[in-house]
Design an enzyme around this catalytic site. Structure first.
Site, PDB file in Angstrom:
ATOM      1  N   GLU A  91      33.895  35.332  45.015  1.00  0.00           N
ATOM      2  CA  GLU A  91      34.943  35.326  43.989  1.00  0.00           C
ATOM      3  C   GLU A  91      34.751  36.620  43.229  1.00  0.00           C
ATOM      4  OE1 GLU A  91      37.149  33.071  43.949  1.00  0.00           O
ATOM      5  OE2 GLU A  91      36.116  31.788  45.371  1.00  0.00           O
ATOM      6  N   CYS A 134      37.597  35.663  34.738  1.00  0.00           N
ATOM      7  CA  CYS A 134      38.097  36.217  35.996  1.00  0.00           C
ATOM      8  C   CYS A 134      39.568  35.915  36.171  1.00  0.00           C
ATOM      9  CB  CYS A 134      37.305  35.637  37.145  1.00  0.00           C
ATOM     10  SG  CYS A 134      37.243  33.847  37.095  1.00  0.00           S
TER      11      CYS A 134
HETATM   12  P1  NAP Z   1      28.216  42.294  39.064  1.00  0.00           P
HETATM   13  O1  NAP Z   1      27.546  43.473  38.516  1.00  0.00           O
HETATM   14  O2  NAP Z   1      28.775  42.346  40.415  1.00  0.00           O
HETATM   15  O3  NAP Z   1      27.161  41.096  38.938  1.00  0.00           O
HETATM   16  C1  NAP Z   1      27.442  39.806  39.406  1.00  0.00           C
HETATM   17  C2  NAP Z   1      26.153  39.134  39.857  1.00  0.00           C
HETATM   18  O4  NAP Z   1      25.606  39.853  40.965  1.00  0.00           O
HETATM   19  C3  NAP Z   1      25.060  39.135  38.798  1.00  0.00           C
HETATM   20  O5  NAP Z   1      24.328  37.948  38.898  1.00  0.00           O
HETATM   21  C4  NAP Z   1      24.206  40.340  39.191  1.00  0.00           C
HETATM   22  O6  NAP Z   1      22.880  40.240  38.744  1.00  0.00           O
HETATM   23  C5  NAP Z   1      24.259  40.214  40.694  1.00  0.00           C
HETATM   24  N1  NAP Z   1      23.938  41.434  41.403  1.00  0.00           N
HETATM   25  C6  NAP Z   1      24.301  42.699  41.084  1.00  0.00           C
HETATM   26  N2  NAP Z   1      23.828  43.555  42.014  1.00  0.00           N
HETATM   27  C7  NAP Z   1      23.157  42.818  42.927  1.00  0.00           C
HETATM   28  C8  NAP Z   1      22.444  43.127  44.129  1.00  0.00           C
HETATM   29  N3  NAP Z   1      22.334  44.361  44.574  1.00  0.00           N
HETATM   30  N4  NAP Z   1      21.864  42.095  44.793  1.00  0.00           N
HETATM   31  C9  NAP Z   1      21.973  40.829  44.369  1.00  0.00           C
HETATM   32  N5  NAP Z   1      22.632  40.478  43.244  1.00  0.00           N
HETATM   33  C10 NAP Z   1      23.231  41.455  42.538  1.00  0.00           C
HETATM   34  O7  NAP Z   1      29.411  41.827  38.152  1.00  0.00           O
HETATM   35  P2  NAP Z   1      29.530  41.911  36.576  1.00  0.00           P
HETATM   36  O8  NAP Z   1      30.109  43.220  36.220  1.00  0.00           O
HETATM   37  O9  NAP Z   1      28.273  41.473  35.936  1.00  0.00           O
HETATM   38  O10 NAP Z   1      30.596  40.739  36.373  1.00  0.00           O
HETATM   39  C11 NAP Z   1      31.916  40.950  35.987  1.00  0.00           C
HETATM   40  C12 NAP Z   1      32.840  40.863  37.177  1.00  0.00           C
HETATM   41  O11 NAP Z   1      32.795  39.559  37.737  1.00  0.00           O
HETATM   42  C13 NAP Z   1      34.254  41.090  36.762  1.00  0.00           C
HETATM   43  O12 NAP Z   1      34.828  42.067  37.566  1.00  0.00           O
HETATM   44  C14 NAP Z   1      34.937  39.747  36.989  1.00  0.00           C
HETATM   45  O13 NAP Z   1      36.265  39.847  37.400  1.00  0.00           O
HETATM   46  C15 NAP Z   1      34.094  39.119  38.032  1.00  0.00           C
HETATM   47  N6  NAP Z   1      34.160  37.682  37.916  1.00  0.00           N
HETATM   48  C16 NAP Z   1      34.820  36.976  38.875  1.00  0.00           C
HETATM   49  C17 NAP Z   1      34.916  35.612  38.795  1.00  0.00           C
HETATM   50  C18 NAP Z   1      35.643  34.811  39.826  1.00  0.00           C
HETATM   51  O14 NAP Z   1      35.513  33.597  39.883  1.00  0.00           O
HETATM   52  N7  NAP Z   1      36.418  35.429  40.655  1.00  0.00           N
HETATM   53  C19 NAP Z   1      34.310  34.938  37.730  1.00  0.00           C
HETATM   54  C20 NAP Z   1      33.656  35.693  36.775  1.00  0.00           C
HETATM   55  C21 NAP Z   1      33.582  37.065  36.885  1.00  0.00           C
HETATM   56  P3  NAP Z   1      22.355  41.072  37.473  1.00  0.00           P
HETATM   57  O15 NAP Z   1      23.078  40.521  36.301  1.00  0.00           O
HETATM   58  O16 NAP Z   1      20.910  40.798  37.458  1.00  0.00           O
HETATM   59  O17 NAP Z   1      22.705  42.503  37.753  1.00  0.00           O
END
Ligand code: NAP
Length: 548
Positions: A255, A294
């Site tokens: 997602e 999201c």
């Molecule tokens: P992100 O940087 O992609 O992080 C999301 C998750 O992935 C976090 O738990 C992060 O951990 C982990 N992560 C990051 N790099 C990783 C890697 N190399 N290996 C394993 N895990 C890794 O996203 P964000 O910026 O925090 O979140 C915001 C985004 O999420 C927005 O774009 C939003 O649209 C999207 N979102 C989507 C939904 C949906 O249901 N579609 C819901 C909520 C949010 P760390 O925090 O430890 O880096």
């Protein structure tokens, strides 16, 4: 306070340098997190060898009862969770979505599991398929639990609901989970997991928690594991193409980010109830969770003739929103989850401003807080006068209280603007005209996971544009990640392609079904066979035709 991970049956404090986690309003360090030192191979093995077998001993009904007991137990700690939730920047109403919304999802799965799944360890899917003339050779689909682990990687915006909406179907399916919350708000998830583990309700090994990074965990995944990711499209892409995920065809559900639209149909003129409902919904979506949802509306697509009226009404509504310390009763919108998020969102607003004019104040007075320490961003409404030439508008997601007004000249053009998001989680339509509703729904459906149709009749009972619901699929095509959570997600954890839960498609207005009255049996059969090839998995709508 150092956060601990719960792995291999014990609480583990990470070694070495830890990441500092701060209160979103005051900037004070409230916890640190590190997962250094965790043996991830052994953590996966523990899920497979301890949690999995214990869960598979239970029937669906026993697992349902376990979820219900857990939801009730967590309810006893609500006050404690709400108090800590303020640190994430959430107001009381925001926390209600996250915390009570999470418990509600547990209850919903408990009840659906008890009602719709058998009191056995195997799900027999569908009828026998005759495969021979004499009927001595037949086929039958069955679903059994995967024998690996479900790895849940969650986003920072819903530290409780984000965990429980994935955990509910996973445990119901009989699969153990390893939860990795986003580090920024992991302190709230850690507290909830602490209370879950203390309760002793779940079999040991069925839930493990990683606070910090997942280290080399992906190197040890097998075809019996499933990854469910929520976060940005970039991270999803990186993880989905991990060599071990590709080599072992590890199931990967994602997602990701999404440019969601809300369309004001041409009949909804100023003075009509649908016009006011639209304005209220866009303002609410911008300010709830400070726009960090999201599903939040990023494009308010409105008839050219009413664009100025929409802009004025939104500007007036947003000006009344009190922004500040979420602990204060009069505050309606808190800060973003972290200063790093503010930097990111302000950068995205600057990019959007190349194509659209910012029509709300850039900086606002705060109640009980200051801009130096808190991650505040003012509700930011942009007006794009030339959407046909715009590019960024349709591609850049500013994950905060940000929305752009996009004027259109025809319904066809409105549909086209929404579709430029290239796959979104949700779109909503405000109209009292069933023919326009039908045209918009059919035009939007291929590129959206959920559609919401709102008119004066259903508005009061409607759950609104941005609420994923346990009964309906949450997910979207293309840029939104191509995944499906809830409603049908149990199937992702059991080794069969068929889906035990059905979406509530029967509630669509008749106009969307071509006005045909088909017997219930036929509808169900059609839904069943069509599901796999239908793009829009769920739609919510008024069930009564509305008076124009
Ligand atoms: P992100 O940087 O992609 O992080 C999301 C998750 O992935 C976090 O738990 C992060 O951990 C982990 N992560 C990051 N790099 C990783 C890697 N190399 N290996 C394993 N895990 C890794 O996203 P964000 O910026 O925090 O979140 C915001 C985004 O999420 C927005 O774009 C939003 O649209 C999207 N979102 C989507 C939904 C949906 O249901 N579609 C819901 C909520 C949010 P760390 O925090 O430890 O880096």
């Amino acid at each position: 306070m150092q956060l601990k991970s719960y792995v291999q049956g014990r609480w583990f404090a990470g070694e070495g340098e830890a990441q500092q986690l701060r209160d979103a309003t005051t900037g004070q360090v409230i916890a640190t997190a590190s997962s250094t030192g965790i043996d991830f191979k052994a953590t996966l093995r523990y899920a497979r060898e301890v949690g999995g077998p214990a869960l598979r001993e239970l029937t669906f009904h026993q697992r349902s009862a376990m979820l219900k007991q857990l939801a009730k137990k967590l309810g006893e700690y609500k006050e404690e969770f709400y108090k800590l939730s303020y640190a994430t920047g959430a107001t009381k109403t925001d926390s209600w979505i996250d915390i009570d919304g999470g418990f509600g999802t547990l209850f919903a799965y408990a009840s659906r599991g008890a009602r719709e799944l058998p009191n056995s360890k195997v799900y027999v899917d569908g009828d026998l398929e005759g495969l021979s003339k004499g009927g001595t050779f037949v086929g039958q689909h069955i679903c059994v639990p995967l024998e690996g682990a479900a790895v849940h990687i969650n986003a920072f915006n819903f530290p409780v609901w984000g965990m429980l909406e994935k955990l509910s179907p996973t445990l119901l399916a009989g699969v153990p989970a390893i939860v990795k919350p986003a580090t920024t708000t992991a302190y709230l998830t850690e507290l909830v997991v602490r209370r879950i583990i203390e309760s002793g309700i779940l079999p040991e090994g069925s839930l493990q928690l990683v606070c910090g990074s997942v280290g080399d965990l992906f190197d040890h995944l097998t075809c019996q594991d499933v990854v469910s990711f929520t976060g940005s499209a970039n991270t999803a892409q990186k993880l989905r193409t991990h060599p071990n995920v590709v080599a072992n065809s590890v199931r990967f559900i994602s997602e990701t980010d999404s440019i969601n639209s809300c369309v004001l149909a041409e009949d909804a003129k100023p003075g009509q109830p649908e016009f006011d409902l639209f304005v209220r919904e866009v303002a609410r979506e911008m300010t709830t969770k400070a726009g960090q949802k999201c599903t939040a509306i990023r494009k308010a697509i409105v008839p050219m003739a009413h664009a100025d009226a929409v802009v004025e009404a939104l500007r007036a509504t947003l000006a009344k929103v009190v922004v500040g310390d979420p602990r204060l009763d009069n505050v309606r919108m808190g800060p973003l989850a972290a200063l790093s998020q503010r930097r990111e969102v302000l950068g995205r607003i600057s990019e959007l401003r190349r194509e659209a004019e910012l029509i709300t104040a850039e900086r606002i007075d705060l109640a009980g807080a200051d801009h130096d320490h808190g991650a505040f961003v003012a509700p930011s409404l942009l007006y794009c006068r030339e959407p046909r030439k715009a590019k960024a508008l349709h591609h850049i997601e500013a994950f905060g209280p940000v929305c752009s007004v996009v004027p259109y000249e025809s319904t066809r053009e409105a549909i086209g603007f929404a579709r430029l998001g290239e796959g979104s989680l949700v779109a909503s339509v405000f109209t009292a005209d069933d023919a326009l509703a039908t045209e918009l729904v059919l035009g939007l459906a291929p590129l959206h996971g959920r559609l919401v149709v709102i008119n004066r009749d259903c508005a009061k009972e409607s759950t609104g544009h941005g609420s994923p619901l346990p009964a309906l699929v949450h997910g979207g095509p293309g840029r939104a990640g191509g995944g499906e959570e809830m409603a049908a997600f149990v199937a992702s954890c059991i080794t069969c392609s068929a889906r035990p839960f059905r979406a509530a498609r029967r509630r669509l207005p008749r106009s969307l079904d071509g006005g045909r009255e088909a017997p219930c049996r036929r509808i169900r059969a059609a839904i069943r066979s069509a599901r796999r090839s239908m793009s829009c998995r769920s739609a919510t709508a008024s069930t009564r035709p509305s008076a124009k």
